[in-house]
Design a protein around this motif. Structure first.
Motif, PDB file in Angstrom:
ATOM      1  N   LEU A  93       0.819  -1.215   0.000  1.00 39.20           N
ATOM      2  CA  LEU A  93       0.000   0.000   0.000  1.00 39.20           C
ATOM      3  C   LEU A  93       0.850   1.262   0.000  1.00 39.20           C
ATOM      4  CD1 LEU A  93      -2.820  -0.776   2.616  1.00 39.20           C
ATOM      5  CD2 LEU A  93      -3.116  -0.406   0.157  1.00 39.20           C
ATOM      6  N   ALA A  94       1.728   1.358   0.976  1.00 39.10           N
ATOM      7  CA  ALA A  94       2.532   2.571   1.167  1.00 39.10           C
ATOM      8  C   ALA A  94       3.722   2.213   2.042  1.00 39.10           C
ATOM      9  CB  ALA A  94       1.693   3.675   1.796  1.00 39.10           C
ATOM     10  N   PRO A  95       4.777   1.661   1.458  1.00 38.91           N
ATOM     11  CA  PRO A  95       5.897   1.153   2.257  1.00 38.91           C
ATOM     12  C   PRO A  95       6.602   2.193   3.113  1.00 38.91           C
ATOM     13  CG  PRO A  95       6.434   1.193  -0.088  1.00 38.91           C
ATOM     14  CD  PRO A  95       4.971   1.465   0.019  1.00 38.91           C
ATOM     15  N   ASP A  96       6.468   3.478   2.771  1.00 48.31           N
ATOM     16  CA  ASP A  96       7.118   4.524   3.548  1.00 48.31           C
ATOM     17  C   ASP A  96       6.233   5.065   4.673  1.00 48.31           C
ATOM     18  OD1 ASP A  96       9.440   4.393   2.025  1.00 48.31           O
ATOM     19  OD2 ASP A  96       8.670   5.826   0.549  1.00 48.31           O
ATOM     20  N   ASN A  97       4.974   4.645   4.691  1.00 49.11           N
ATOM     21  CA  ASN A  97       4.070   5.064   5.754  1.00 49.11           C
ATOM     22  C   ASN A  97       4.152   4.099   6.929  1.00 49.11           C
ATOM     23  OD1 ASN A  97       3.311   7.105   4.056  1.00 49.11           O
ATOM     24  ND2 ASN A  97       1.191   6.439   3.793  1.00 49.11           N
ATOM     25  N   ARG A  98       3.571   4.490   8.041  1.00 47.62           N
ATOM     26  CA  ARG A  98       3.612   3.655   9.233  1.00 47.62           C
ATOM     27  C   ARG A  98       2.231   3.591   9.882  1.00 47.62           C
ATOM     28  NH1 ARG A  98       7.199   2.265   6.956  1.00 47.62           N
ATOM     29  NH2 ARG A  98       9.426   2.229   7.471  1.00 47.62           N
ATOM     30  N   VAL A  99       1.905   2.409  10.409  1.00 48.85           N
ATOM     31  CA  VAL A  99       0.685   2.193  11.184  1.00 48.85           C
ATOM     32  C   VAL A  99       1.111   1.632  12.535  1.00 48.85           C
ATOM     33  CG1 VAL A  99      -1.566   1.063  11.311  1.00 48.85           C
ATOM     34  CG2 VAL A  99      -0.614   1.699   9.068  1.00 48.85           C
ATOM     35  N   LEU A 100       0.744   2.315  13.610  1.00 50.53           N
ATOM     36  CA  LEU A 100       1.116   1.911  14.957  1.00 50.53           C
ATOM     37  C   LEU A 100      -0.132   1.651  15.794  1.00 50.53           C
ATOM     38  CD1 LEU A 100       3.882   4.601  15.634  1.00 50.53           C
ATOM     39  CD2 LEU A 100       4.191   2.299  14.685  1.00 50.53           C
ATOM     40  N   GLY A 101       0.030   0.871  16.843  1.00 46.05           N
ATOM     41  CA  GLY A 101      -1.084   0.565  17.738  1.00 46.05           C
ATOM     42  C   GLY A 101      -0.815   1.066  19.139  1.00 46.05           C
ATOM     43  N   ILE A 102      -1.650   0.609  20.082  1.00 45.61           N
ATOM     44  CA  ILE A 102      -1.489   1.061  21.465  1.00 45.61           C
ATOM     45  C   ILE A 102      -1.249  -0.099  22.435  1.00 45.61           C
ATOM     46  CG2 ILE A 102      -2.795   3.164  21.096  1.00 45.61           C
ATOM     47  CD1 ILE A 102      -5.199   1.892  22.361  1.00 45.61           C
ATOM     48  N   VAL A 103      -1.285  -1.334  21.942  1.00 49.37           N
ATOM     49  CA  VAL A 103      -1.019  -2.473  22.818  1.00 49.37           C
ATOM     50  C   VAL A 103       0.459  -2.538  23.188  1.00 49.37           C
ATOM     51  CG1 VAL A 103      -1.023  -4.992  23.010  1.00 49.37           C
ATOM     52  CG2 VAL A 103      -2.980  -3.812  21.995  1.00 49.37           C
ATOM     53  N   ARG A 104       1.328  -2.443  22.192  1.00 49.98           N
ATOM     54  CA  ARG A 104       2.764  -2.579  22.456  1.00 49.98           C
ATOM     55  C   ARG A 104       3.316  -1.477  23.362  1.00 49.98           C
ATOM     56  NH1 ARG A 104       7.031  -5.485  20.210  1.00 49.98           N
ATOM     57  NH2 ARG A 104       9.070  -4.524  20.532  1.00 49.98           N
ATOM     58  N   PRO A 105       3.048  -0.188  23.079  1.00 47.84           N
ATOM     59  CA  PRO A 105       3.607   0.837  23.974  1.00 47.84           C
ATOM     60  C   PRO A 105       3.119   0.707  25.411  1.00 47.84           C
ATOM     61  CG  PRO A 105       2.083   1.811  22.384  1.00 47.84           C
ATOM     62  CD  PRO A 105       2.363   0.428  21.929  1.00 47.84           C
ATOM     63  N   THR A 106       1.891   0.240  25.582  1.00 45.22           N
ATOM     64  CA  THR A 106       1.390   0.025  26.940  1.00 45.22           C
ATOM     65  C   THR A 106       2.112  -1.149  27.595  1.00 45.22           C
ATOM     66  OG1 THR A 106      -0.794   0.839  26.251  1.00 45.22           O
ATOM     67  CG2 THR A 106      -0.679  -0.386  28.320  1.00 45.22           C
ATOM     68  N   SER A 107       2.311  -2.211  26.824  1.00 45.33           N
ATOM     69  CA  SER A 107       2.976  -3.408  27.347  1.00 45.33           C
ATOM     70  C   SER A 107       4.426  -3.143  27.722  1.00 45.33           C
ATOM     71  CB  SER A 107       2.907  -4.541  26.313  1.00 45.33           C
ATOM     72  OG  SER A 107       1.567  -4.869  26.005  1.00 45.33           O
ATOM     73  N   GLU A 108       5.051  -2.182  27.053  1.00 44.53           N
ATOM     74  CA  GLU A 108       6.461  -1.875  27.316  1.00 44.53           C
ATOM     75  C   GLU A 108       6.696  -1.259  28.693  1.00 44.53           C
ATOM     76  OE1 GLU A 108       8.071  -1.022  22.749  1.00 44.53           O
ATOM     77  OE2 GLU A 108       7.476   0.643  24.045  1.00 44.53           O
ATOM     78  N   VAL A 109       5.649  -0.685  29.281  1.00 44.97           N
ATOM     79  CA  VAL A 109       5.851   0.038  30.540  1.00 44.97           C
ATOM     80  C   VAL A 109       5.002  -0.479  31.699  1.00 44.97           C
ATOM     81  CG1 VAL A 109       6.526   2.147  29.326  1.00 44.97           C
ATOM     82  CG2 VAL A 109       4.122   1.809  29.964  1.00 44.97           C
ATOM     83  N   ILE A 110       3.953  -1.222  31.411  1.00 50.35           N
ATOM     84  CA  ILE A 110       2.995  -1.579  32.457  1.00 50.35           C
ATOM     85  C   ILE A 110       3.631  -2.431  33.558  1.00 50.35           C
ATOM     86  CG2 ILE A 110       2.147  -3.648  31.269  1.00 50.35           C
ATOM     87  CD1 ILE A 110       0.036  -1.131  33.311  1.00 50.35           C
TER      88      ILE A 110
END
Length: 275
Positions: A93-110
């Motif tokens: 679709l768009a190899p230079d674009n990015r799609v991020l979520g909210i599960v991983r950043p929460t898991s990194e600190v919880i």
């Protein structure tokens, strides 16, 4: 005239506005577009295939609006669709674009927030079934024990503005009790749905006072700020005029009336008839 290239913020309904509120507070100069797929909400009880299909349609829509970065500010979409979109669809679709979520950043600190190493997760059925938090938290904190409880009634209650209704107390207390029966030593509870902050006062009312309750808005905002610092090639493509635009797949008048409860100020949305 320079084209607008905002950060896209997506949610199945209104909950992602609680994330956008924190992100914009931390990063006010950037441009943002919010899309709520209210016509098809809630996502929590839908199948993996359906959530993936709906989320991919939204991502494509954001890309058409010029967004180089899309945040899935929805735990269910992050849990059930993000990985497939990143690995299967994004390169074509768009190899230079990015799609991020909210599960991983929460898991990194919880894990750092729990003194006893027993964490409770209150989430939608879809997020619980995906086991995304179990898998992600284990990567960063293998010594931590995680216990999940689905709360299928909470999102509809919030969406329909019933969070302050006395009848809501029954369902808040019910799911808290079910979670704590799984492990009485839980000392930290994550509200792993962006709608749940609107139930925060009732949740605290029925949660034991020695258990801390964590919401995700500030966590996601901190993570995004760090991500943008580390990816200057992407940051340079995002425009900074401080603009915000709101869209919904439902009637705009309905969205505008409800959105203020989540975002804190009035919004003026435009209806999208087809993603």
């Amino acid at each position: 005239m320079q084209a607008n290239h905002p950060i896209g913020i997506f949610d199945s309904g209104y909950g992602g506005l609680t994330i956008l509120r924190q992100i914009r507070s931390m990063l006010p100069d950037y441009d943002y577009i919010y899309l709520g797929d209210n016509a098809r909400a809630p996502y929590g009880s839908r199948s993996f295939e359906t959530i993936y299909e709906y989320t991919l349609e939204a991502v494509k829509w954001f890309f058409k609006q010029g967004c180089p970065l899309v945040i899935l500010a929805c735990n269910t979409a992050s849990a059930k669709a993000l990985r497939t979109i990143q690995q299967k669809d994004l390169p074509g679709l768009a190899p230079d674009n990015r799609v991020l979520g909210i599960v991983r950043p929460t898991s990194e600190v919880i894990g750092d927030m729990s003194e006893g190493g027993n964490i409770g997760i209150l989430a939608t059925q879809g997020t619980v079934e995906s086991e995304s938090y179990l898998l992600e938290i284990e990567k960063f904190f293998p010594e931590v024990s995680v216990f999940q409880q689905a709360c299928p009634i909470w999102v509809p209650l919030v969406e329909y503005g019933e969070q302050d209704n006395p009848g809501t107390d029954y369902f808040v207390r019910k799911y808290i009790d079910l979670l704590l029966k799984k492990e009485p030593r839980i000392d930290t509870v994550l509200l792993a749905c962006t709608h749940y902050p609107l139930l925060l006062e009732k949740i605290k009312e029925y949660m034991p006072v020695d258990i801390q309750v964590i919401t995700q808005g500030q966590i996601v905002a901190d993570s995004l700020a760090d991500y943008l610092l580390r990816h200057s090639e992407l940051t340079e493509r995002i425009t900074r005029e401080g603009q915000m635009d709101f869209y919904t797949t439902e009637r705009a008048t309905t969205f505008n009336r409800q959105a203020e409860r989540f975002f804190g100020t009035e919004v003026g949305a435009t209806q999208v008839h087809k993603l």
